[in-house]
Design an enzyme around this catalytic site. Structure first.
Site, short mmCIF file in Angstrom:
data_model
loop_
_atom_site.label_atom_id
_atom_site.label_comp_id
_atom_site.label_asym_id
_atom_site.label_seq_id
_atom_site.Cartn_x
_atom_site.Cartn_y
_atom_site.Cartn_z
N ARG A 167 -0.78 -9.02 13.26
CA ARG A 167 -1.33 -8.02 12.34
C ARG A 167 -2.13 -8.67 11.22
O ARG A 167 -3.16 -8.16 10.79
CB ARG A 167 -0.19 -7.15 11.77
N ARG B 27 -9.94 0.86 8.75
CA ARG B 27 -9.45 -0.47 9.06
C ARG B 27 -10.46 -1.29 9.85
O ARG B 27 -10.17 -2.43 10.21
CB ARG B 27 -8.18 -0.34 9.89
N LYS C 221 0.82 -1.22 0.00
CA LYS C 221 0.00 0.00 0.00
C LYS C 221 0.85 1.26 0.00
O LYS C 221 0.62 2.17 -0.80
CB LYS C 221 -0.94 0.04 1.22
N ARG D 112 11.36 -1.41 11.27
CA ARG D 112 10.11 -0.96 11.89
C ARG D 112 9.81 -1.81 13.12
O ARG D 112 9.92 -3.03 13.08
CB ARG D 112 8.97 -1.09 10.88
N ARG E 114 11.14 -6.33 5.14
CA ARG E 114 11.08 -4.92 5.52
C ARG E 114 11.67 -4.71 6.92
O ARG E 114 12.29 -3.69 7.20
CB ARG E 114 9.62 -4.45 5.49
P1 AMP Z 1 0.39 0.78 8.84
O1 AMP Z 1 1.59 1.61 8.62
O2 AMP Z 1 -0.79 1.23 8.03
O3 AMP Z 1 0.64 -0.70 8.71
O4 AMP Z 1 -0.05 1.01 10.37
C1 AMP Z 1 0.81 0.67 11.43
C2 AMP Z 1 0.03 0.55 12.75
O5 AMP Z 1 -0.62 1.79 13.04
C3 AMP Z 1 -1.10 -0.47 12.74
O6 AMP Z 1 -0.64 -1.79 12.99
C4 AMP Z 1 -1.99 0.07 13.85
O7 AMP Z 1 -1.44 -0.21 15.11
C5 AMP Z 1 -1.89 1.57 13.63
N1 AMP Z 1 -2.92 2.05 12.68
C6 AMP Z 1 -2.72 2.64 11.46
N2 AMP Z 1 -3.87 2.96 10.87
C7 AMP Z 1 -4.85 2.57 11.73
C8 AMP Z 1 -6.28 2.61 11.69
N3 AMP Z 1 -6.94 3.12 10.64
N4 AMP Z 1 -6.95 2.11 12.76
C9 AMP Z 1 -6.32 1.60 13.83
N5 AMP Z 1 -4.98 1.51 13.92
C10 AMP Z 1 -4.24 1.99 12.89
#
Ligand code: AMP
Length: 196
Positions: A145, A89, A14, A134, A128
């Site tokens: 996740r 999400r 993404k 990360r 990654r």
């Molecule tokens: P990402 O970079 O999109 O994979 O997001 C990393 C982490 O941020 C996720 O595993 C969640 O802990 C948190 N996070 C990001 N976007 C959301 C969302 N829309 N709702 C809840 N948690 C989020």
């Protein structure tokens, strides 16, 4: 305004594809993950609250993320639309987004879902972890996740399938980056021939 959701499991590409689409179609790239990581890095109150949740691979509470996104949606910075990456999400977040947009006479135009088999996702996320370090890219957190995605996030797709405003495009994301970009471009162009 063009409102596009880039959807898919962690590791589906993404973030990489979002940069490309946002540039090509002049969309404001809104990544909730990036926003939360920036807060955590700055050590703000919000950042300190969400850091342990993110490190465990769980979702931060809906009301918190909806507040964060609401403050961003008001300002598209002169772009012709918005590209949402990592939001919504949960079905509750999707419903909150729909209500927010409805108040200003807008709706989600297109949802692009990147489809990648689960074993590939794990492989990519571990890669990654080695490259970017990360905090949430380790084997235990990755599995959580992916489980959270299946349980809480995948139902968002059905939510938008039932929404007549929103076109859905499922793209095979298990291919080289440029091939996936091409498939996404074709999908967006199918819906917005005048968009590029
Ligand atoms: P990402 O970079 O999109 O994979 O997001 C990393 C982490 O941020 C996720 O595993 C969640 O802990 C948190 N996070 C990001 N976007 C959301 C969302 N829309 N709702 C809840 N948690 C989020």
């Amino acid at each position: 305004m063009l409102i596009v959701i880039l959807f898919g499991p962690p590791g589906s590409g993404k973030g990489t594809q979002a940069d490309y689409i946002a540039k090509r179609y002049d969309l404001q790239h809104v990544s909730t993950g990036d926003m939360l990581r920036a807060e955590a890095d700055r050590g703000t109150a919000l950042g300190n609250e969400v850091a342990p949740i993110m490190a465990a691979g769980n979702l931060v509470p809906d009301d918190l993320i909806v507040r964060v996104i609401e403050s961003r949606l008001g300002d598209v910075g002169g772009h012709r639309g918005i590209l949402l990456d990592g939001f919504p999400r949960t079905v509750a977040q999707a419903a909150a987004l729909d209500a927010m947009l409805e108040r200003v006479g807008e709706h989600v135009d297109l949802l692009i879902c990147l489809d990648v088999p689960e074993d590939k996702l794990t492989e990519r996320l571990l890669g990654r972890a080695r490259e970017e370090g990360r905090a949430d890219d380790n084997l235990e957190t990755i599995q959580n996740r992916l489980d959270v995605y299946q349980r809480d996030t995948a139902p968002v797709l059905d939510h938008y399938r039932a929404n007549s405003y929103t076109a859905i495009e499922v793209i095979d994301g298990d291919a080289p980056i440029l091939d996936v970009s091409g498939r996404i471009r074709d999908a967006v162009d199918r819906h917005y021939r005048d968009a590029a």
